[in-house]
Design an enzyme around this catalytic site. Structure first.
Site, mmCIF file in Angstrom:
data_model
loop_
_atom_site.group_PDB
_atom_site.id
_atom_site.type_symbol
_atom_site.label_atom_id
_atom_site.label_comp_id
_atom_site.label_asym_id
_atom_site.label_seq_id
_atom_site.Cartn_x
_atom_site.Cartn_y
_atom_site.Cartn_z
ATOM 1 N N LYS A 13 0.827 -1.212 0.000
ATOM 2 C CA LYS A 13 0.000 0.000 0.000
ATOM 3 C C LYS A 13 0.863 1.265 0.000
ATOM 4 O O LYS A 13 0.613 2.187 -0.746
ATOM 5 C CB LYS A 13 -0.910 0.063 1.242
ATOM 6 C CG LYS A 13 -1.949 -1.027 1.340
ATOM 7 C CD LYS A 13 -2.899 -0.790 2.510
ATOM 8 C CE LYS A 13 -2.247 -0.794 3.877
ATOM 9 N NZ LYS A 13 -1.630 -2.062 4.291
ATOM 10 N N ARG A 88 -9.144 1.168 9.062
ATOM 11 C CA ARG A 88 -8.738 -0.206 9.313
ATOM 12 C C ARG A 88 -9.814 -0.976 10.068
ATOM 13 O O ARG A 88 -9.628 -2.173 10.336
ATOM 14 C CB ARG A 88 -7.475 -0.195 10.151
ATOM 15 C CG ARG A 88 -6.199 -0.486 9.341
ATOM 16 C CD ARG A 88 -5.137 -0.705 10.356
ATOM 17 N NE ARG A 88 -3.910 -1.291 9.984
ATOM 18 C CZ ARG A 88 -2.860 -0.655 9.465
ATOM 19 N NH1 ARG A 88 -2.954 0.587 9.080
ATOM 20 N NH2 ARG A 88 -1.735 -1.288 9.293
ATOM 21 N N ARG A 123 11.442 -5.906 3.924
ATOM 22 C CA ARG A 123 10.933 -4.539 3.852
ATOM 23 C C ARG A 123 11.805 -3.583 4.677
ATOM 24 O O ARG A 123 12.248 -3.911 5.769
ATOM 25 C CB ARG A 123 9.499 -4.504 4.368
ATOM 26 C CG ARG A 123 8.966 -3.089 4.433
ATOM 27 C CD ARG A 123 7.510 -3.065 4.324
ATOM 28 N NE ARG A 123 6.841 -3.380 5.577
ATOM 29 C CZ ARG A 123 5.565 -3.094 5.775
ATOM 30 N NH1 ARG A 123 4.854 -2.525 4.820
ATOM 31 N NH2 ARG A 123 5.003 -3.407 6.913
ATOM 32 N N ARG A 156 11.315 -2.225 10.243
ATOM 33 C CA ARG A 156 10.407 -1.822 11.308
ATOM 34 C C ARG A 156 10.372 -2.901 12.381
ATOM 35 O O ARG A 156 10.367 -4.086 12.057
ATOM 36 C CB ARG A 156 8.989 -1.651 10.740
ATOM 37 C CG ARG A 156 8.807 -0.340 10.030
ATOM 38 C CD ARG A 156 7.533 -0.289 9.235
ATOM 39 N NE ARG A 156 6.357 -0.865 9.907
ATOM 40 C CZ ARG A 156 5.132 -0.817 9.418
ATOM 41 N NH1 ARG A 156 4.899 -0.219 8.267
ATOM 42 N NH2 ARG A 156 4.122 -1.359 10.059
ATOM 43 N N ARG A 167 -0.313 -9.534 13.004
ATOM 44 C CA ARG A 167 -0.861 -8.417 12.208
ATOM 45 C C ARG A 167 -1.752 -8.942 11.082
ATOM 46 O O ARG A 167 -2.764 -8.328 10.739
ATOM 47 C CB ARG A 167 0.277 -7.566 11.657
ATOM 48 C CG ARG A 167 0.932 -6.746 12.773
ATOM 49 C CD ARG A 167 2.242 -6.141 12.341
ATOM 50 N NE ARG A 167 2.092 -5.129 11.332
ATOM 51 C CZ ARG A 167 3.019 -4.847 10.422
ATOM 52 N NH1 ARG A 167 4.149 -5.517 10.374
ATOM 53 N NH2 ARG A 167 2.808 -3.901 9.555
#
Ligand code: AMP
Length: 210
Positions: A13, A88, A123, A156, A167
């Site tokens: 996203k 969300r 990531r 992260r 998650r």
């Protein structure tokens, strides 16, 4: 144009929001980036959000709705924006509706869970400006250094494998119901996340007609 990007954590996203933002000249509004900034600066908001974020849970609706409402009132958002990571929950979507916001499209980026788990380990996100990278699919020119601002591009904390699974579970439980919410309005568009970032961007632009 007001857009919502939907998709599991790690679906891309943020990266696609950056591409749309550059193409249309409207801001990417990422509640995750705003919350990380608040945590980094040790603000009261950041202190309230930190525990939930570290564990992969959602920050409370009240907090997130409050920061989003203030952000979309900023002058740079008057010609439109891309919501990345908001709403969300159905409560957040209802709050957006009651702010009188008109959404043009809700774009879902769909990626299978196993691919997400594989991707998440690579990531990297700029600690200073929030730009997204991936060691394989979208590497920085210099390892660990953000191309956009020269800040540190780091993993992260919540991209650790244990947190990623919870998650994804939170996404299925709390956020996936938004697909049905927006399908009813006829605004939901879905693209399949591709192996290469540029291929997904091409599909995203075609699907949005931009
Ligand atoms: P993201 O960068 O969008 O993956 O967000 C990182 C974390 O920030 C999430 O795992 C949540 O803890 C929190 N967060 C971001 N956006 C929201 C939101 N709209 N509602 C609740 N929590 C959020």
């Amino acid at each position: 144009m007001n857009l919502i990007l939907l998709g599991a954590p790690g679906a891309g996203k943020g990266t696609q929001a950056e591409a749309i933002s550059a193409k249309l000249g409207i801001p990417q509004i990422s509640t995750g980036n705003m919350l990380r900034e608040a945590v980094k600066n040790g603000t009261e908001l950041g202190m309230k959000a930190k525990a939930a974020m570290d564990s992969g849970a959602l920050v409370s609706d009240d907090i997130v709705i409050g920061i989003l409402k203030d952000r979309i009132a900023e002058p740079d958002a008057k010609n439109g924006y891309i919501l990345d990571g908001f709403p969300r929950t159905v409560t957040q979507a209802e709050a957006l509706d009651s702010m009188g916001v008109t959404i043009d499209h809700v774009l879902e980026i769909h990626v299978e869970d196993q691919r997400i788990i594989d991707r998440m380990s690579g990531r990297r996100v700029c600690v200073a400006c929030g730009a997204s990278y991936h060691v394989q699919y979208k590497p920085t020119k210099v390892e660990g250094v953000c191309d956009a601002c020269g800040g540190e591009a780091a993993q992260r904390a919540d991209d650790a494998p244990e947190t990623v699974l919870s998650r994804l579970q939170v996404y299925q439980e709390k956020t996936a119901p938004l697909k049905a919410y927006y399908e009813k309005t006829g605004k939901l568009l879905t693209v399949e996340g591709q192996e290469e970032v540029a291929d997904t961007t091409k599909l995203v632009f075609e699907t949005l007609g931009i």
